[in-house]
Design an enzyme around this catalytic site. Structure first.
Site, PDB file in Angstrom:
ATOM      1  N   LYS A  92      11.625  20.414  27.779  1.00 26.42           N
ATOM      2  CA  LYS A  92      11.632  19.299  28.701  1.00 26.42           C
ATOM      3  C   LYS A  92      11.870  19.756  30.147  1.00 26.42           C
ATOM      4  CE  LYS A  92      13.899  16.224  25.352  1.00 26.42           C
ATOM      5  NZ  LYS A  92      15.172  15.495  25.081  1.00 26.42           N
ATOM      6  N   GLY A  93      12.544  20.876  30.300  1.00 29.62           N
ATOM      7  CA  GLY A  93      13.139  21.264  31.574  1.00 29.62           C
ATOM      8  C   GLY A  93      12.238  21.308  32.794  1.00 29.62           C
ATOM      9  N   GLU A 135       7.670  26.806  34.221  1.00 34.30           N
ATOM     10  CA  GLU A 135       8.939  26.695  33.507  1.00 34.30           C
ATOM     11  C   GLU A 135      10.083  26.355  34.465  1.00 34.30           C
ATOM     12  OE1 GLU A 135      10.096  25.992  30.912  1.00 34.30           O
ATOM     13  OE2 GLU A 135      10.106  27.537  29.387  1.00 34.30           O
ATOM     14  N   ASP A 186      15.588  32.709  31.580  1.00 34.42           N
ATOM     15  CA  ASP A 186      16.955  33.155  31.287  1.00 34.42           C
ATOM     16  C   ASP A 186      16.845  34.428  30.439  1.00 34.42           C
ATOM     17  OD1 ASP A 186      19.815  32.885  31.135  1.00 34.42           O
ATOM     18  OD2 ASP A 186      19.655  31.756  29.290  1.00 34.42           O
ATOM     19  N   PHE A 228      25.541  29.222  34.306  1.00 32.95           N
ATOM     20  CA  PHE A 228      24.867  28.037  33.785  1.00 32.95           C
ATOM     21  C   PHE A 228      24.672  26.977  34.876  1.00 32.95           C
ATOM     22  CE2 PHE A 228      24.201  24.221  31.256  1.00 32.95           C
ATOM     23  CZ  PHE A 228      23.337  24.698  30.282  1.00 32.95           C
TER      24      PHE A 228
HETATM   25  P1  IMP Z   1      15.475  31.502  27.647  1.00 34.45           P
HETATM   26  O1  IMP Z   1      14.578  31.346  26.465  1.00 34.45           O
HETATM   27  O2  IMP Z   1      16.796  32.103  27.288  1.00 34.45           O
HETATM   28  O3  IMP Z   1      14.813  32.194  28.813  1.00 34.45           O
HETATM   29  O4  IMP Z   1      15.894  30.056  28.111  1.00 34.45           O
HETATM   30  C1  IMP Z   1      14.972  29.195  28.550  1.00 34.45           C
HETATM   31  C2  IMP Z   1      15.425  27.771  28.340  1.00 34.45           C
HETATM   32  O5  IMP Z   1      16.832  27.638  28.132  1.00 34.45           O
HETATM   33  C3  IMP Z   1      15.098  27.014  29.589  1.00 34.45           C
HETATM   34  O6  IMP Z   1      13.800  26.479  29.535  1.00 34.45           O
HETATM   35  C4  IMP Z   1      16.199  25.985  29.642  1.00 34.45           C
HETATM   36  O7  IMP Z   1      15.817  24.838  28.923  1.00 34.45           O
HETATM   37  C5  IMP Z   1      17.366  26.648  28.959  1.00 34.45           C
HETATM   38  N1  IMP Z   1      18.295  27.262  29.936  1.00 34.45           N
HETATM   39  C6  IMP Z   1      18.452  28.555  30.248  1.00 34.45           C
HETATM   40  N2  IMP Z   1      19.386  28.747  31.187  1.00 34.45           N
HETATM   41  C7  IMP Z   1      19.848  27.519  31.490  1.00 34.45           C
HETATM   42  C8  IMP Z   1      20.837  27.031  32.424  1.00 34.45           C
HETATM   43  O8  IMP Z   1      21.490  27.760  33.185  1.00 34.45           O
HETATM   44  N3  IMP Z   1      21.013  25.697  32.423  1.00 34.45           N
HETATM   45  C9  IMP Z   1      20.325  24.830  31.637  1.00 34.45           C
HETATM   46  N4  IMP Z   1      19.398  25.225  30.759  1.00 34.45           N
HETATM   47  C10 IMP Z   1      19.155  26.575  30.700  1.00 34.45           C
END
Ligand code: IMP
Ligand code: MG
Length: 176
Positions: A41-42, A97, A101, A151
């Site tokens: 959703k982000g 995106e 992260d 975060f």
């Molecule tokens: P990744 O797969 O670890 O790169 O994370 C990606 C997803 O995790 C993002 O699309 C967000 O939905 C969520 N996410 C990662 N870091 C944060 C943060 O600091 N705050 C809120 N959501 C996060």
């Protein structure tokens, strides 16, 4: 336990940076018909604000992956919760995106898209946390802001599904 949000990136800074990104993207894709994939959703707010500044012919589709669940920690367990409804064959695709992260979500998206015959695939993320990266081959082509490994919420990003509608990005803190 009270949750507090400390502004990290103001609404004005976000607007300004998105205008710069749109200008760069429009120039890079000059003459090519662009297809945006919005990661749900982000990325929905970012993708929408970005698209308003791109050529009118730009198309969009949606894809949802879930990894975080309700917590603040990324999990390795990835699930495709919504698949793209459009063909991307021969299309120039820009995956948009909210944040890179660990990189697992983006890597998962890319795997899902492989073999669908796109002409090109690039990655645009509003936020990048380079120090949190676990998957090494995730290198965004367009980055809004590079931030510390803390975060954040707002502008599409949530904590337990809350705070997505904030017009700015902030750190989430807890006072007890
Ligand atoms: P990744 O797969 O670890 O790169 O994370 C990606 C997803 O995790 C993002 O699309 C967000 O939905 C969520 N996410 C990662 N870091 C944060 C943060 O600091 N705050 C809120 N959501 C996060
Ligand atoms: Mg999330």
């Amino acid at each position: 336990m009270g949750e507090k949000i400390i502004t990290l990136i103001s609404q004005e800074s976000i607007e300004k940076r998105i205008a710069e990104l749109a200008k760069q993207i429009a120039a890079d894709y000059d003459g090519k018909n662009l297809f945006i994939i919005c990661g749900l959703k982000g990325a929905f707010i970012f993708a929408s604000d970005l698209m308003k500044l791109l050529p009118a012919e730009t198309e969009i589709g949606f894809m949802g992956v879930s990894s975080y669940g309700k917590g603040m920690k990324s999990s390795a367990q990835m699930e495709l919760v919504l698949d793209l409804q459009d063909s991307i064959e021969d299309r120039h695709v820009l995956l948009v995106e909210d944040i890179a992260d660990t990189g697992r979500s983006i890597s998962f998206f890319k795997k899902q898209l492989a073999g669908r015959g796109y002409a090109s695939l690039k990655l645009c993320t509003l936020l990048d946390k380079p120090d949190a990266r676990v998957v090494e081959d995730v290198l965004p082509d367009y980055i809004g802001f590079s931030i510390e490994n803390k975060f954040v919420v707002g502008y599409g990003l949530d904590f337990a599904q809350k705070y997505r509608g904030l017009p700015y990005v902030g750190y989430l803190t807890f006072d007890d």
